[in-house]
Design a protein around this motif. Sequence first.
Motif, short mmCIF file in Angstrom:
data_model
loop_
_atom_site.label_atom_id
_atom_site.label_comp_id
_atom_site.label_asym_id
_atom_site.label_seq_id
_atom_site.Cartn_x
_atom_site.Cartn_y
_atom_site.Cartn_z
N GLN A 214 0.83 -1.22 0.00
CA GLN A 214 0.00 0.00 0.00
C GLN A 214 0.85 1.26 0.00
OE1 GLN A 214 -3.40 0.13 -0.41
NE2 GLN A 214 -3.02 -2.02 -0.83
N ALA A 215 1.95 1.24 0.74
CA ALA A 215 2.83 2.42 0.81
C ALA A 215 3.46 2.72 -0.54
CB ALA A 215 3.91 2.21 1.87
N GLU A 216 3.68 1.68 -1.33
CA GLU A 216 4.25 1.88 -2.67
C GLU A 216 3.32 2.66 -3.58
OE1 GLU A 216 5.44 -1.93 -4.17
OE2 GLU A 216 7.08 -2.11 -2.72
N LEU A 217 2.03 2.75 -3.23
CA LEU A 217 1.08 3.52 -4.02
C LEU A 217 1.27 5.03 -3.86
CD1 LEU A 217 -2.16 1.42 -3.37
CD2 LEU A 217 -0.66 1.35 -5.38
N LEU A 218 1.98 5.42 -2.80
CA LEU A 218 2.28 6.85 -2.61
C LEU A 218 3.40 7.23 -3.58
CD1 LEU A 218 2.16 6.91 1.26
CD2 LEU A 218 0.44 7.81 -0.32
N ALA A 219 3.12 8.19 -4.43
CA ALA A 219 3.99 8.49 -5.57
C ALA A 219 5.37 8.99 -5.20
CB ALA A 219 3.30 9.50 -6.49
N ASP A 220 5.46 9.80 -4.15
CA ASP A 220 6.74 10.45 -3.86
C ASP A 220 6.76 10.98 -2.42
OD1 ASP A 220 5.09 12.74 -3.96
OD2 ASP A 220 5.73 13.24 -6.00
N ASP A 221 7.85 11.66 -2.07
CA ASP A 221 7.99 12.21 -0.71
C ASP A 221 6.87 13.18 -0.38
OD1 ASP A 221 10.28 10.71 -0.55
OD2 ASP A 221 11.66 12.40 -0.66
N GLN A 222 6.42 13.94 -1.37
CA GLN A 222 5.35 14.91 -1.14
C GLN A 222 4.05 14.18 -0.77
OE1 GLN A 222 4.67 17.54 -4.44
NE2 GLN A 222 3.36 18.90 -3.26
N ALA A 223 3.78 13.07 -1.42
CA ALA A 223 2.58 12.28 -1.10
C ALA A 223 2.67 11.70 0.31
CB ALA A 223 2.39 11.17 -2.12
N VAL A 224 3.85 11.24 0.69
CA VAL A 224 4.05 10.73 2.05
C VAL A 224 3.81 11.85 3.06
CG1 VAL A 224 5.75 9.79 3.68
CG2 VAL A 224 5.65 8.91 1.33
N ALA A 225 4.39 13.02 2.81
CA ALA A 225 4.21 14.15 3.72
C ALA A 225 2.74 14.56 3.82
CB ALA A 225 5.06 15.33 3.26
N ALA A 226 2.02 14.48 2.71
CA ALA A 226 0.60 14.84 2.71
C ALA A 226 -0.20 13.88 3.57
CB ALA A 226 0.06 14.87 1.28
N VAL A 227 0.07 12.58 3.45
CA VAL A 227 -0.63 11.58 4.25
C VAL A 227 -0.34 11.80 5.74
CG1 VAL A 227 -0.66 9.13 4.86
CG2 VAL A 227 -0.88 9.81 2.49
N VAL A 228 0.92 12.00 6.06
CA VAL A 228 1.30 12.21 7.46
C VAL A 228 0.64 13.48 8.00
CG1 VAL A 228 3.24 12.73 9.00
CG2 VAL A 228 3.43 10.88 7.32
N ALA A 229 0.60 14.54 7.21
CA ALA A 229 -0.04 15.78 7.65
C ALA A 229 -1.52 15.57 7.90
CB ALA A 229 0.17 16.87 6.60
N GLN A 230 -2.17 14.81 7.03
CA GLN A 230 -3.60 14.57 7.23
C GLN A 230 -3.83 13.75 8.49
OE1 GLN A 230 -5.80 13.22 3.85
NE2 GLN A 230 -7.75 13.44 4.90
N ILE A 231 -3.04 12.71 8.70
CA ILE A 231 -3.19 11.89 9.91
C ILE A 231 -2.94 12.75 11.15
CG2 ILE A 231 -2.22 9.96 11.25
CD1 ILE A 231 -1.56 8.68 8.45
N ASP A 232 -1.94 13.62 11.08
CA ASP A 232 -1.62 14.48 12.21
C ASP A 232 -2.75 15.46 12.53
OD1 ASP A 232 0.24 15.30 14.25
OD2 ASP A 232 0.65 17.10 13.06
N SER A 233 -3.60 15.74 11.55
CA SER A 233 -4.72 16.67 11.78
C SER A 233 -5.88 15.99 12.52
CB SER A 233 -5.23 17.24 10.45
OG SER A 233 -5.97 16.27 9.72
N PHE A 234 -5.89 14.66 12.59
CA PHE A 234 -6.95 13.96 13.30
C PHE A 234 -6.71 14.09 14.80
CE2 PHE A 234 -6.84 10.75 9.57
CZ PHE A 234 -7.66 11.56 8.80
N PRO A 235 -7.77 14.17 15.60
CA PRO A 235 -7.58 14.29 17.06
C PRO A 235 -7.01 13.00 17.65
CG PRO A 235 -9.92 14.11 16.52
CD PRO A 235 -9.18 14.19 15.21
N ASP A 236 -6.08 13.16 18.61
CA ASP A 236 -5.56 12.01 19.33
C ASP A 236 -6.69 11.39 20.14
OD1 ASP A 236 -3.05 12.42 18.34
OD2 ASP A 236 -2.22 13.28 20.15
#
Length: 193
Positions: free
Chosen positions: A71-93
């Motif tokens: 599944q991680a291989e579906l992320l195109a590049d470093d920018q896509a990885v950073a975008a996913v991490v940013a979105q997850i980080d926006s969810f409440p703990d």
Amino acid sequence: ELDAAAVAASSGAYRTCAACHGANGMGNVALQAPALVNLDTDYMERQIHHFRSGVRGRHPDDRWGQQMSDQAELLADDQAVAAVVAQIDSFPDQAPATRIEADLERGMALYNMTCGSCHGPGAEGNPAFNAPSLRGIDDWYLVRQYQNFRDGVRGTHEDDALGIQMQRMGQVLKNEQDIQAVSAWIASLDVDA
């Protein structure tokens, strides 16, 4: 300038992850997908890169890691990885449900003897050691990852210096009862402390 989480949300970067990890990153034990909402962003980004590059998740005995690697291989590049991490980080703990019953006092004592020097006395993590916070991680997932380190399923790739270090530490707790006690104690901690 737009905030990274907003960009990630509008790009749909997390959509693929949500199928297993849930719409708000709370995980799904039935799919063996851990909660992501409480993870350190640096740790998340490093692990996604490890999955993408084959440093993690390619051991033949790591069925769930292989799935994540694909599944991680579906992320195109470093920018896509950073975008996913940013979105997850926006969810409440939010603390995941505990699933393991164990002796919490024993777990705390074992944790302090074996894990606290790197991950901090309250499992809050230690950036100086690149040791992530363990607070808010599913107890069942902590057990499985410790077993993976112990059994050489994780942390043996030559490009994973931190994993190699943890793989060595995976030899410290000798029985399943101790692993469960430590994991249960960590899971009992407040995610916001």
